[in-house]
Design a protein around this motif. Structure first.
Motif, PDB file in Angstrom:
ATOM      1  N   SER A   1      15.731 -33.820   8.538  1.00 15.92           N
ATOM      2  CA  SER A   1      16.784 -33.017   7.900  1.00 15.92           C
ATOM      3  C   SER A   1      17.635 -32.296   8.939  1.00 15.92           C
ATOM      4  O   SER A   1      18.838 -32.112   8.742  1.00 15.92           O
ATOM      5  N   GLU A   2      17.023 -31.921  10.067  1.00 16.31           N
ATOM      6  CA  GLU A   2      17.782 -31.270  11.136  1.00 16.31           C
ATOM      7  C   GLU A   2      18.791 -32.236  11.747  1.00 16.31           C
ATOM      8  O   GLU A   2      19.935 -31.866  12.028  1.00 16.31           O
ATOM      9  N   TYR A   3      18.376 -33.487  11.945  1.00 17.61           N
ATOM     10  CA  TYR A   3      19.299 -34.497  12.480  1.00 17.61           C
ATOM     11  C   TYR A   3      20.427 -34.774  11.490  1.00 17.61           C
ATOM     12  O   TYR A   3      21.590 -34.945  11.883  1.00 17.61           O
ATOM     13  N   VAL A   4      20.086 -34.839  10.213  1.00 11.33           N
ATOM     14  CA  VAL A   4      21.106 -35.075   9.191  1.00 11.33           C
ATOM     15  C   VAL A   4      22.117 -33.929   9.174  1.00 11.33           C
ATOM     16  O   VAL A   4      23.327 -34.151   9.060  1.00 11.33           O
TER      17      VAL A   4
ATOM     18  N   VAL B   1      22.967 -40.398  15.424  1.00 12.62           N
ATOM     19  CA  VAL B   1      23.888 -41.336  14.786  1.00 12.62           C
ATOM     20  C   VAL B   1      23.141 -42.262  13.833  1.00 12.62           C
ATOM     21  O   VAL B   1      23.595 -42.520  12.708  1.00 12.62           O
ATOM     22  N   PHE B   2      21.971 -42.744  14.259  1.00  8.11           N
ATOM     23  CA  PHE B   2      21.179 -43.645  13.419  1.00  8.11           C
ATOM     24  C   PHE B   2      20.786 -42.979  12.105  1.00  8.11           C
ATOM     25  O   PHE B   2      20.981 -43.550  11.023  1.00  8.11           O
ATOM     26  N   ILE B   3      20.238 -41.777  12.190  1.00  9.73           N
ATOM     27  CA  ILE B   3      19.819 -41.059  10.987  1.00  9.73           C
ATOM     28  C   ILE B   3      21.035 -40.711  10.129  1.00  9.73           C
ATOM     29  O   ILE B   3      20.998 -40.798   8.896  1.00  9.73           O
ATOM     30  N   GLY B   4      22.130 -40.325  10.777  1.00 17.18           N
ATOM     31  CA  GLY B   4      23.341 -39.984  10.040  1.00 17.18           C
ATOM     32  C   GLY B   4      23.890 -41.165   9.258  1.00 17.18           C
ATOM     33  O   GLY B   4      24.246 -41.037   8.080  1.00 17.18           O
ATOM     34  N   LYS B   5      23.946 -42.330   9.903  1.00 17.72           N
ATOM     35  CA  LYS B   5      24.439 -43.532   9.231  1.00 17.72           C
ATOM     36  C   LYS B   5      23.500 -43.956   8.107  1.00 17.72           C
ATOM     37  O   LYS B   5      23.938 -44.402   7.035  1.00 17.72           O
TER      38      LYS B   5
ATOM     39  N   ALA C   1      20.498 -39.596   0.929  1.00 27.60           N
ATOM     40  CA  ALA C   1      19.252 -38.847   0.737  1.00 27.60           C
ATOM     41  C   ALA C   1      19.497 -37.354   0.853  1.00 27.60           C
ATOM     42  O   ALA C   1      18.935 -36.556   0.089  1.00 27.60           O
ATOM     43  N   SER C   2      20.340 -36.946   1.803  1.00 31.57           N
ATOM     44  CA  SER C   2      20.576 -35.514   1.993  1.00 31.57           C
ATOM     45  C   SER C   2      21.307 -34.911   0.800  1.00 31.57           C
ATOM     46  O   SER C   2      21.060 -33.758   0.431  1.00 31.57           O
ATOM     47  N   GLY C   3      22.209 -35.696   0.181  1.00 31.53           N
ATOM     48  CA  GLY C   3      22.924 -35.187  -0.990  1.00 31.53           C
ATOM     49  C   GLY C   3      21.985 -34.915  -2.143  1.00 31.53           C
ATOM     50  O   GLY C   3      22.068 -33.875  -2.806  1.00 31.53           O
ATOM     51  N   ARG C   4      21.070 -35.843  -2.365  1.00 38.47           N
ATOM     52  CA  ARG C   4      20.099 -35.656  -3.452  1.00 38.47           C
ATOM     53  C   ARG C   4      19.111 -34.536  -3.141  1.00 38.47           C
ATOM     54  O   ARG C   4      18.720 -33.777  -4.029  1.00 38.47           O
ATOM     55  N   LEU C   5      18.724 -34.436  -1.865  1.00 38.88           N
ATOM     56  CA  LEU C   5      17.813 -33.354  -1.475  1.00 38.88           C
ATOM     57  C   LEU C   5      18.505 -32.002  -1.614  1.00 38.88           C
ATOM     58  O   LEU C   5      17.898 -31.027  -2.069  1.00 38.88           O
ATOM     59  N   PHE C   6      19.790 -31.947  -1.245  1.00 36.30           N
ATOM     60  CA  PHE C   6      20.551 -30.703  -1.389  1.00 36.30           C
ATOM     61  C   PHE C   6      20.635 -30.294  -2.860  1.00 36.30           C
ATOM     62  O   PHE C   6      20.463 -29.116  -3.201  1.00 36.30           O
TER      63      PHE C   6
END
Length: 305
Positions: A68-71, A249-253, A260-265
């Motif tokens: 989540s920190e990388y995202v 970049v890998f995790i972001g892409k 996943a981050s949108g749903r987690l948010f």
């Protein structure tokens, strides 16, 4: 399980039935001990499974937090770039160019993007092309490597230099930080302006080292710093910086693909809303009612006394 010797003593006076009874009792004892040992092993196995489950949970939570920190880093980078790009295609193109620039100059991606975005906003009046903006960003990154600044120190100082660009002038703490961590950058500025370091400090104190002056000077000095940078070797810390950049970049892409981050948010926001609603509920009524029913309320205690 280790072999266990069993001794059975049968006297001469023992008849056949008594002898068989002794043998049976002895074997039963062995069986009981074996069953106890099996139970202990089973209990130890169950404990190990429980511990394994707990450890797996801890590792999962730690991994999710790290990811989540990388995202979040990737999201912040995109937010900065969206302010200085006009379309999704331009955003993607700029992302790729800045990633390649950060890797080539062995600098932190986040500070590189921050420097570029601040530079783009603070020099709009100069009408600089993206190629020129990338050249200035590259020159600043290279100057820190040439000066021998550590990866973390360089990232911090590059961020401060970007803040100076955003404010319009290089002065105060930002100037001191850059002069300390990247003396080669200051040398480039004095060479381009034809002044001494002391005169540079005086101009900075008066607020005369503007973003436009910095951009023009760095564009002029870019070829020389690129040549000097080519003579430097990478450090292990810079290698780890490159790995961190690539993983970001890998995790972001990956997150952009699956959201996943949108749903987690959304999930975390819903949880926060539920907790907020619960904080407004009077949860003491149950205890008050019990006190009244039992006659232990404060008022009743006072009345009795």
């Amino acid at each position: 399980m280790a072999n266990e010797n069993v001794t059975i003593t049968i006297g001469a006076k023992d008849n056949a039935s008594a002898a068989f009874r002794k043998v049976s009792d002895a074997l039963k004892g062995v069986g009981d001990e074996g069953e106890k040992a099996n139970k202990k092993l089973k209990s130890a196995g169950d404990t190990a499974k429980q511990l394994k489950g707990v450890l797996a949970g801890v590792v999962t939570v730690a991994a999710l937090k790290l990811l989540s920190e990388y995202v979040d880093v990737w999201t912040n980078l995109n937010n900065k770039l969206k302010l200085v790009t006009d379309s999704a295609n331009q955003l993607a193109s700029t992302q790729a160019k800045l990633f390649r620039l950060a890797q080539e100059t062995r600098q932190d991606l986040s500070s590189t993007v921050g420097l570029y975005s601040r530079l783009a906003r603070s020099t709009k009046t100069l009408g600089l092309t993206q190629k020129q903006l990338l050249s200035i960003t590259k020159t600043v990154n290279q100057a820190f490597v040439i000066s021998g600044a550590g990866s973390s120190e360089a990232a911090s100082a590059i961020t401060q230099f970007g803040q100076a660009l955003a404010s319009g002038t290089l002065r105060g703490d930002e100037l001191n930080s850059v002069m300390e961590q990247a003396p080669r950058l200051m040398e480039a500025l004095t060479s381009a302006l034809g002044i001494t370091s002391g005169e540079l400090r005086e101009l900075a104190a008066q607020g005369l080292i503007t973003s436009e002056i910095l951009a023009t000077a760095l564009l002029e000095q870019a070829p020389k710093l690129t040549e000097e940078f080519g003579k430097t070797g990478g450090t292990i810390a810079q290698g780890w910086t490159a790995v961190t950049n690539a993983f970001t970049v890998f995790i972001g892409k990956l997150d952009e693909t699956f959201d996943a981050s949108g749903r987690l948010f959304t999930l975390l926001t819903d949880i926060a809303n539920v907790l907020d609603d619960l904080s407004e509920v009077d949860l003491s009524f149950g205890f008050k009612g019990r006190e009244e029913a039992l006659g232990t309320g404060k008022n009743q205690t006072k009345a009795k006394s």
